[in-house]
Design a protein around this motif. Structure first.
Motif, PDB file in Angstrom:
ATOM      1  N   GLN A 138       3.565   8.343  13.638  1.00  0.00           N
ATOM      2  CA  GLN A 138       5.217   9.038  13.383  1.00  0.00           C
ATOM      3  C   GLN A 138       5.600   7.425  11.812  1.00  0.00           C
ATOM      4  OE1 GLN A 138       8.008   9.080  16.555  1.00  0.00           O
ATOM      5  NE2 GLN A 138       6.423   9.718  17.574  1.00  0.00           N
ATOM      6  N   VAL A 139       4.404   6.394  11.400  1.00  0.00           N
ATOM      7  CA  VAL A 139       5.375   4.884  11.006  1.00  0.00           C
ATOM      8  C   VAL A 139       3.943   5.320   9.863  1.00  0.00           C
ATOM      9  CG1 VAL A 139       4.440   4.064  12.868  1.00  0.00           C
ATOM     10  CG2 VAL A 139       2.845   3.640  11.548  1.00  0.00           C
ATOM     11  N   SER A 140       3.411   6.898   9.113  1.00  0.00           N
ATOM     12  CA  SER A 140       2.822   6.867   7.796  1.00  0.00           C
ATOM     13  C   SER A 140       3.221   6.373   6.828  1.00  0.00           C
ATOM     14  CB  SER A 140       1.552   7.938   8.802  1.00  0.00           C
ATOM     15  OG  SER A 140       2.670   8.763   8.452  1.00  0.00           O
ATOM     16  N   HIS A 141       4.854   7.045   6.962  1.00  0.00           N
ATOM     17  CA  HIS A 141       5.547   7.473   5.789  1.00  0.00           C
ATOM     18  C   HIS A 141       5.880   6.002   5.508  1.00  0.00           C
ATOM     19  CE1 HIS A 141       8.134   7.348   9.113  1.00  0.00           C
ATOM     20  NE2 HIS A 141       9.801   7.365   7.629  1.00  0.00           N
ATOM     21  N   LEU A 142       6.008   5.188   6.466  1.00  0.00           N
ATOM     22  CA  LEU A 142       7.429   3.646   6.123  1.00  0.00           C
ATOM     23  C   LEU A 142       5.640   2.340   5.435  1.00  0.00           C
ATOM     24  CD1 LEU A 142       9.187   3.208   9.253  1.00  0.00           C
ATOM     25  CD2 LEU A 142       9.497   3.760   6.346  1.00  0.00           C
ATOM     26  N   GLU A 143       4.019   3.159   5.654  1.00  0.00           N
ATOM     27  CA  GLU A 143       3.025   2.630   5.762  1.00  0.00           C
ATOM     28  C   GLU A 143       2.549   2.320   3.917  1.00  0.00           C
ATOM     29  OE1 GLU A 143       0.737   2.158   9.549  1.00  0.00           O
ATOM     30  OE2 GLU A 143       0.417   3.110   8.490  1.00  0.00           O
ATOM     31  N   GLN A 144       3.431   3.499   3.502  1.00  0.00           N
ATOM     32  CA  GLN A 144       2.405   3.830   2.086  1.00  0.00           C
ATOM     33  C   GLN A 144       3.104   2.769   1.277  1.00  0.00           C
ATOM     34  OE1 GLN A 144       0.057   5.649   1.842  1.00  0.00           O
ATOM     35  NE2 GLN A 144       0.378   6.774   3.955  1.00  0.00           N
ATOM     36  N   ALA A 145       4.631   2.170   1.559  1.00  0.00           N
ATOM     37  CA  ALA A 145       4.795   1.349   0.496  1.00  0.00           C
ATOM     38  C   ALA A 145       3.988   0.072   0.695  1.00  0.00           C
ATOM     39  CB  ALA A 145       6.723   1.719   0.960  1.00  0.00           C
ATOM     40  N   ALA A 146       3.853   0.000   2.510  1.00  0.00           N
ATOM     41  CA  ALA A 146       2.958  -1.499   2.303  1.00  0.00           C
ATOM     42  C   ALA A 146       1.758  -1.601   1.716  1.00  0.00           C
ATOM     43  CB  ALA A 146       3.599  -2.261   3.842  1.00  0.00           C
ATOM     44  N   PHE A 147       1.114  -0.043   1.465  1.00  0.00           N
ATOM     45  CA  PHE A 147      -0.593  -0.626   0.941  1.00  0.00           C
ATOM     46  C   PHE A 147      -0.675   0.024  -0.068  1.00  0.00           C
ATOM     47  CE2 PHE A 147      -1.921   1.628   5.471  1.00  0.00           C
ATOM     48  CZ  PHE A 147      -2.642   0.468   5.406  1.00  0.00           C
ATOM     49  N   ALA A 148       0.763   0.950  -1.216  1.00  0.00           N
ATOM     50  CA  ALA A 148       1.318   0.411  -2.529  1.00  0.00           C
ATOM     51  C   ALA A 148       1.010  -0.875  -2.864  1.00  0.00           C
ATOM     52  CB  ALA A 148       2.691   0.913  -3.533  1.00  0.00           C
ATOM     53  N   ARG A 149       1.500  -1.472  -2.346  1.00  0.00           N
ATOM     54  CA  ARG A 149       1.844  -3.668  -2.715  1.00  0.00           C
ATOM     55  C   ARG A 149       0.538  -4.089  -2.102  1.00  0.00           C
ATOM     56  NH1 ARG A 149       5.788  -6.844  -1.237  1.00  0.00           N
ATOM     57  NH2 ARG A 149       7.432  -5.721  -2.086  1.00  0.00           N
ATOM     58  N   TRP A 150       0.002  -3.897  -1.522  1.00  0.00           N
ATOM     59  CA  TRP A 150      -1.073  -4.035  -1.332  1.00  0.00           C
ATOM     60  C   TRP A 150      -1.672  -3.746  -2.212  1.00  0.00           C
ATOM     61  CZ3 TRP A 150      -1.732  -6.768   3.789  1.00  0.00           C
ATOM     62  CH2 TRP A 150      -3.726  -6.511   4.329  1.00  0.00           C
ATOM     63  N   GLN A 151      -2.090  -2.916  -2.879  1.00  0.00           N
ATOM     64  CA  GLN A 151      -3.323  -2.412  -3.959  1.00  0.00           C
ATOM     65  C   GLN A 151      -2.386  -2.940  -5.326  1.00  0.00           C
ATOM     66  OE1 GLN A 151      -3.539   2.094  -4.659  1.00  0.00           O
ATOM     67  NE2 GLN A 151      -5.482   2.066  -5.557  1.00  0.00           N
ATOM     68  N   GLN A 156      -3.222  -7.583  -8.823  1.00  0.00           N
ATOM     69  CA  GLN A 156      -3.081  -9.052  -9.660  1.00  0.00           C
ATOM     70  C   GLN A 156      -4.587  -9.548 -10.171  1.00  0.00           C
ATOM     71  OE1 GLN A 156      -0.019  -8.261 -11.877  1.00  0.00           O
ATOM     72  NE2 GLN A 156      -0.925  -6.480 -11.313  1.00  0.00           N
ATOM     73  N   GLY A 157      -5.426  -9.293  -9.381  1.00  0.00           N
ATOM     74  CA  GLY A 157      -6.245 -10.631  -8.654  1.00  0.00           C
ATOM     75  C   GLY A 157      -6.568 -11.092  -7.024  1.00  0.00           C
ATOM     76  N   ILE A 158      -5.428 -11.061  -6.760  1.00  0.00           N
ATOM     77  CA  ILE A 158      -5.423 -11.545  -5.677  1.00  0.00           C
ATOM     78  C   ILE A 158      -6.520 -10.764  -5.142  1.00  0.00           C
ATOM     79  CG2 ILE A 158      -3.904 -12.097  -3.469  1.00  0.00           C
ATOM     80  CD1 ILE A 158      -1.511 -11.721  -5.201  1.00  0.00           C
ATOM     81  N   ARG A 159      -7.652 -11.787  -4.563  1.00  0.00           N
ATOM     82  CA  ARG A 159      -8.880 -11.078  -3.376  1.00  0.00           C
ATOM     83  C   ARG A 159      -9.079 -11.802  -1.512  1.00  0.00           C
ATOM     84  NH1 ARG A 159      -9.600  -6.743  -5.551  1.00  0.00           N
ATOM     85  NH2 ARG A 159     -11.762  -7.045  -5.432  1.00  0.00           N
ATOM     86  N   GLU A 163      -2.895 -13.917   1.434  1.00  0.00           N
ATOM     87  CA  GLU A 163      -2.565 -14.190   0.595  1.00  0.00           C
ATOM     88  C   GLU A 163      -1.953 -12.641  -0.068  1.00  0.00           C
ATOM     89  OE1 GLU A 163      -3.024 -16.649  -3.284  1.00  0.00           O
ATOM     90  OE2 GLU A 163      -5.714 -15.649  -2.278  1.00  0.00           O
ATOM     91  N   ILE A 164      -2.509 -11.379   0.554  1.00  0.00           N
ATOM     92  CA  ILE A 164      -2.027 -10.124   0.249  1.00  0.00           C
ATOM     93  C   ILE A 164      -1.373  -9.875   1.120  1.00  0.00           C
ATOM     94  CG2 ILE A 164      -2.663  -7.669   0.333  1.00  0.00           C
ATOM     95  CD1 ILE A 164      -5.126  -8.322  -0.598  1.00  0.00           C
ATOM     96  N   ALA A 165      -1.283 -10.199   3.088  1.00  0.00           N
ATOM     97  CA  ALA A 165       0.014  -9.759   3.767  1.00  0.00           C
ATOM     98  C   ALA A 165       0.750 -11.030   3.861  1.00  0.00           C
ATOM     99  CB  ALA A 165      -1.195 -10.839   5.004  1.00  0.00           C
ATOM    100  N   GLU A 166       0.658 -11.920   3.631  1.00  0.00           N
ATOM    101  CA  GLU A 166       2.292 -13.158   2.651  1.00  0.00           C
ATOM    102  C   GLU A 166       3.197 -12.154   1.695  1.00  0.00           C
ATOM    103  OE1 GLU A 166       4.573 -14.758   3.743  1.00  0.00           O
ATOM    104  OE2 GLU A 166       3.125 -14.936   4.688  1.00  0.00           O
ATOM    105  N   HIS A 167       2.189 -11.393   0.458  1.00  0.00           N
ATOM    106  CA  HIS A 167       3.220 -10.708   0.019  1.00  0.00           C
ATOM    107  C   HIS A 167       3.919  -9.453   0.719  1.00  0.00           C
ATOM    108  CE1 HIS A 167       2.156 -12.649  -4.065  1.00  0.00           C
ATOM    109  NE2 HIS A 167       1.287 -13.212  -3.271  1.00  0.00           N
ATOM    110  N   CYS A 168       2.781  -8.816   1.572  1.00  0.00           N
ATOM    111  CA  CYS A 168       3.203  -7.405   1.932  1.00  0.00           C
ATOM    112  C   CYS A 168       4.022  -7.936   3.375  1.00  0.00           C
ATOM    113  CB  CYS A 168       2.513  -6.468   2.385  1.00  0.00           C
ATOM    114  SG  CYS A 168       1.065  -6.127   0.685  1.00  0.00           S
TER     115      CYS A 168
END
Length: 280
Positions: A138-151, A156-159, A163-168
């Motif tokens: 039931q959460v898959s549609h909401l996770e897509q926005a977070a994974f798009a931000r992660w990508q 942007q070179g964050i590795r 750091e990535i988790a904080e941005h999400c």
């Protein structure tokens, strides 16, 4: 009937998953505890997610009547509400709530009853290896926005994972406020509205070879830029190889990607809990 089960702690502090094998009532379940985004531990050091999962487990294991599975989950939700109230959790703030996703089945002579909330999954596997999902994450549609931000962060070179988790984090907090709301997802988090988001039903057992229950930590992950894996990519290796071997191979894949740069997930390893009920 043969049964196989496993529960493995992920990269977090403790295992916030649980499973239920109430053989007297032929009731089985997997439970995925969801900790609050505000740090909480009880006097025993248990997180809110671990407490919520334990409360659901205890309630389902003690079931000795003939309540419907949805009614059992609603009652377990009430126990989570009461425990949070006892320790003075602010129940108006969703980021402070503990919760649990759950997938439960009850085996009858001629059919299988099921109920689910959150992103735990239930599958029926037939004699010809057809995999039939009985539920939807039931959460898959909401996770897509977070994974798009992660990508985007990786581009942007964050590795590093931290750091990535904080941005999400802002997206993850926003997602919590979609719990038990229209357009959101269901979770056992003490809110009365959870009853509106419990999915349930029954199927007949004709030619059903196995019933598989999984928390999301056992789902085969999607690679960034790749296609979404089919459920068959998760379920058939579990049925053919066994839960232990599948889990070992999945952990090896995750350990090879500790910063979560190749496979889409929010931590190196989530807790992993599964039950396989071999009916024939």
């Amino acid at each position: 009937m043969k049964m196989e089960c496993i529960s493995v702690t992920g990269s977090g502090k403790m295992n916030e998953d649980a499973y239920v094998t109430n053989q007297a009532k032929q009731l089985f379940a997997v439970v995925d505890g969801v900790s609050s985004l505000v740090s909480y531990e009880d006097e025993a050091g248990l997180t809110g997610g671990a407490i919520a999962a334990l409360l659901v487990k205890e309630h389902l294991e003690a079931e000795d009547g003939d309540q419907s599975l949805p009614d059992l989950l609603v009652a377990a939700n009430g126990r989570i509400h009461d425990r949070m109230q006892e320790v003075q959790i602010d129940l108006t703030k969703k980021e402070e709530l503990w919760g649990a996703a759950c997938a439960a089945v009850r085996l009858r002579e001629g059919h299988v009853e099921y109920a689910q909330t959150g992103d735990c999954m239930i599958f029926a596997v037939y004699g010809d290896d057809t995999v039939r999902p009985l539920t939807h994450p039931q959460v898959s549609h909401l996770e897509q926005a977070a994974f798009a931000r992660w990508q985007w962060c990786m581009e942007q070179g964050i590795r590093t994972h931290a750091e990535i988790a904080e941005h999400c984090r802002d997206i993850l907090i926003s997602n919590r406020y979609q719990a038990n709301e229209p357009g959101g997802y269901g979770v056992l988090n003490g809110e009365e509205a959870c009853s509106d988001y419990i999915e349930y039903g029954r199927i007949n057992r004709t030619d059903v070879r196995a019933v598989v229950l999984l928390t999301d930590g056992l789902f085969y992950p999607r690679s960034f830029g790749g296609e979404v894996p089919r459920w068959e990519d998760t379920v058939l290796p579990i049925v053919h190889k066994g839960l232990q071997r599948y889990t070992d191979e999945l952990l090896a894949l995750e350990n090879g990607d500790p910063e979560c740069l190749h496979y889409a997930r929010f931590k190196k390893s989530d807790d992993k809990t599964g039950l396989v009920l071999y009916l024939s």
